[in-house]
Write an enzyme that holds these catalytic residues in place. Structure first.
Site, PDB file in Angstrom:
ATOM      1  N   CYS A 111       0.841   0.854  12.362  1.00  0.00           N
ATOM      2  CA  CYS A 111       1.957   0.960  11.427  1.00  0.00           C
ATOM      3  C   CYS A 111       3.095   1.748  12.058  1.00  0.00           C
ATOM      4  O   CYS A 111       4.225   1.651  11.654  1.00  0.00           O
ATOM      5  CB  CYS A 111       1.527   1.646  10.132  1.00  0.00           C
ATOM      6  SG  CYS A 111       0.533   0.585   9.100  1.00  0.00           S
ATOM      7  N   ASN A 135      -7.835   3.736   9.036  1.00  0.00           N
ATOM      8  CA  ASN A 135      -7.188   2.605   9.701  1.00  0.00           C
ATOM      9  C   ASN A 135      -7.309   2.635  11.218  1.00  0.00           C
ATOM     10  O   ASN A 135      -7.233   1.612  11.873  1.00  0.00           O
ATOM     11  CB  ASN A 135      -5.707   2.527   9.304  1.00  0.00           C
ATOM     12  CG  ASN A 135      -5.015   3.869   9.291  1.00  0.00           C
ATOM     13  OD1 ASN A 135      -5.482   4.816   8.664  1.00  0.00           O
ATOM     14  ND2 ASN A 135      -3.897   3.972   9.989  1.00  0.00           N
ATOM     15  N   SER A 143      -3.741  -3.238  -0.510  1.00  0.00           N
ATOM     16  CA  SER A 143      -2.605  -3.940   0.103  1.00  0.00           C
ATOM     17  C   SER A 143      -3.068  -5.337   0.480  1.00  0.00           C
ATOM     18  O   SER A 143      -4.148  -5.503   1.052  1.00  0.00           O
ATOM     19  CB  SER A 143      -2.146  -3.176   1.354  1.00  0.00           C
ATOM     20  OG  SER A 143      -1.170  -3.928   2.033  1.00  0.00           O
ATOM     21  N   ALA A 144      -2.248  -6.350   0.182  1.00  0.00           N
ATOM     22  CA  ALA A 144      -2.681  -7.742   0.386  1.00  0.00           C
ATOM     23  C   ALA A 144      -2.806  -8.118   1.854  1.00  0.00           C
ATOM     24  O   ALA A 144      -3.707  -8.852   2.244  1.00  0.00           O
ATOM     25  CB  ALA A 144      -1.697  -8.687  -0.308  1.00  0.00           C
ATOM     26  N   THR A 165      11.232  -7.341 -11.720  1.00  0.00           N
ATOM     27  CA  THR A 165      10.608  -8.668 -11.843  1.00  0.00           C
ATOM     28  C   THR A 165       9.520  -8.822 -10.786  1.00  0.00           C
ATOM     29  O   THR A 165       9.729  -8.511  -9.621  1.00  0.00           O
ATOM     30  CB  THR A 165      11.675  -9.772 -11.678  1.00  0.00           C
ATOM     31  OG1 THR A 165      12.665  -9.566 -12.685  1.00  0.00           O
ATOM     32  CG2 THR A 165      11.078 -11.166 -11.819  1.00  0.00           C
ATOM     33  N   GLY A 218       0.808  -1.211   0.000  1.00  0.00           N
ATOM     34  CA  GLY A 218       0.000   0.000   0.000  1.00  0.00           C
ATOM     35  C   GLY A 218       0.844   1.264   0.000  1.00  0.00           C
ATOM     36  O   GLY A 218       0.508   2.262  -0.650  1.00  0.00           O
TER      37      GLY A 218
END
Ligand code: PLP
Length: 381
Positions: free
Chosen positions: A316, A143, A191-192, A229, A74
């Site tokens: 965070c 959040n 964000s995963a 990559t 994110g």
């Protein structure tokens, strides 16, 4: 009596437990050898994993796969949105995540109400006066408090002024139904790891025809918008988590019932408890609470000793004791903000997690009340 060895994790807004579907997809992808850019069969197989995941992530937010740019999370997606658009002037809400605020240090801040919702009248005034903003960034859900922002109303206003809209949906994705087209935003951050995928992977969803200068050069990956990559295993895990979160969206109402019960019991047991953002529509999983008379850090440590993981303010940045800019923007003073904890449920949370939290937190409040001051002694870990 709760066994102290039992662990209760209620910090999903910091990171959610990995979903089994994500773990399985990552394990399969780790067995691949190919680079998705290679033309041979190994490369093509790796490419298939990233493209399947792209479809799954796109489906989560009602976007087209070609609109997804995979990033390292994110934070990178927010930086790409705010820096990559090269907007000359930017408005951001005062409650944005640090990764938005830091990416646009010169941005003008849009105030919020005491409930933690963006002040639309103030946005109107900012859009009408002075320098015309080129980009407006407002998150979908906060959040710390979970407050859901009225993005459709924001977009209506920004469009009328010819500006683009970026929306950080990191906390909302997988917890609210999202349609990129219905929201009408130009850029959306995901964000995963907040929805049960791995850490270190996210996406910026880019509506065409938004022009975006890449932050990283040196490769043509992600249609030239993010060189390097691809992290195939993490992307595969993100895709699987997105699909699982989408399939389970209706479970949010059960999570909301648990959260509401937890808040009701905490408020009944500890008079003077404040619940921040309660007057705004909120994510079902999030609760920001202040206990009278006890610093958040003390609550976090005491609960940790009781086997319950929660966070103080924004996780965070936890580890550093720092006043919450979100609560400050809502008009909350430093003393009150310094007592605020965040309890955030995950896809895995159950009634017994809530019971454990309420029991440990109310026991702590009783100890504080008996001690008569805010310096209770915690046993050594
Ligand atoms: N935006 C919001 C609202 C967040 O809560 C977070 C993380 O807590 C981020 C962005 C950053 O996401 P990431 O941890 O994937 O860099």
């Amino acid at each position: 009596m709760i066994a102290m060895s039992a662990q209760t994790y209620l910090d999903a807004n910091a990171t959610a437990p990995l979903r089994p579907e994500a773990r399985a997809a990552m394990a399969a992808a780790l067995d691949l050898t190919g680079n998705p850019s290679s033309v041979h069969r190994f490369g093509r197989l790796a490419r298939r994993y990233t493209e399947d995941a792209r479809e799954q992530v796109a489906a989560l937010v009602g976007a087209r796969p070609a609109q997804i740019v995979f990033t390292s999370g994110g934070t990178e997606a927010n930086n790409l949105a705010l820096k990559g658009t090269k907007a000359a002037s930017i408005l951001v809400s005062a409650i944005e995540h640090d990764s938005v605020l830091a990416a646009a240090p010169g941005a003008i801040r849009i105030p919020v109400t005491s409930a933690g919702s963006i002040d639309l009248d103030a946005l109107d005034r900012l859009l009408a006066g002075g320098e015309r903003p080129a980009l407006v960034s407002v998150m979908l859900a906060n959040n710390e408090t979970g407050a859901i922002q009225p993005i459709a109303s924001v977009v209506e206003r920004t469009r009328a002024h010819g500006a683009q809209t970026h929306c950080d949906a990191v906390q909302a994705a997988g917890r609210l139904p999202i349609s990129m087209a219905e929201l009408g935003v130009d850029l959306l951050t995901l964000s995963a790891h907040k929805l049960g995928g791995p850490q270190g992977v996210g996406a910026l969803v880019v509506a065409e025809p938004v022009g975006l200068a890449p932050l990283l050069g040196g490769g043509g990956q992600e249609r030239g918008r993010r060189a390097g990559t691809e992290n195939v295993a993490a992307i595969a895990g993100f895709g699987a988590a997105a699909a699982a979160a989408l399939a389970e969206l209706e479970k949010q109402s059960e999570i909301g019932q648990l959260r509401d019960e937890m808040e009701a019991r905490a408020c009944a047991a500890v008079p003077g408890t404040i619940v921040f953002g309660r007057a705004a529509p909120r994510l079902a999983n999030t609760s920001c609470l202040a206990m009278p008379g006890l610093a958040a850090e003390t609550q976090v440590m005491a609960l940790d000793l009781a086997g319950v993981a929660i966070s103080a303010g924004a996780a965070c940045s936890s580890g550093k004791v720092r006043a919450s800019h979100v609560l400050a923007a809502m008009g909350c003073g430093p003393e009150e903000a310094g007592r605020a904890i965040r309890v955030s449920l995950s896809w895995q949370s159950t009634q017994s997690d809530i019971d454990r939290f309420v029991e440990a937190w109310t026991a702590l409040a009783r100890r504080r009340a008996m001690s008569g001051n805010d310096r209770i002694t915690l046993p050594a870990a």
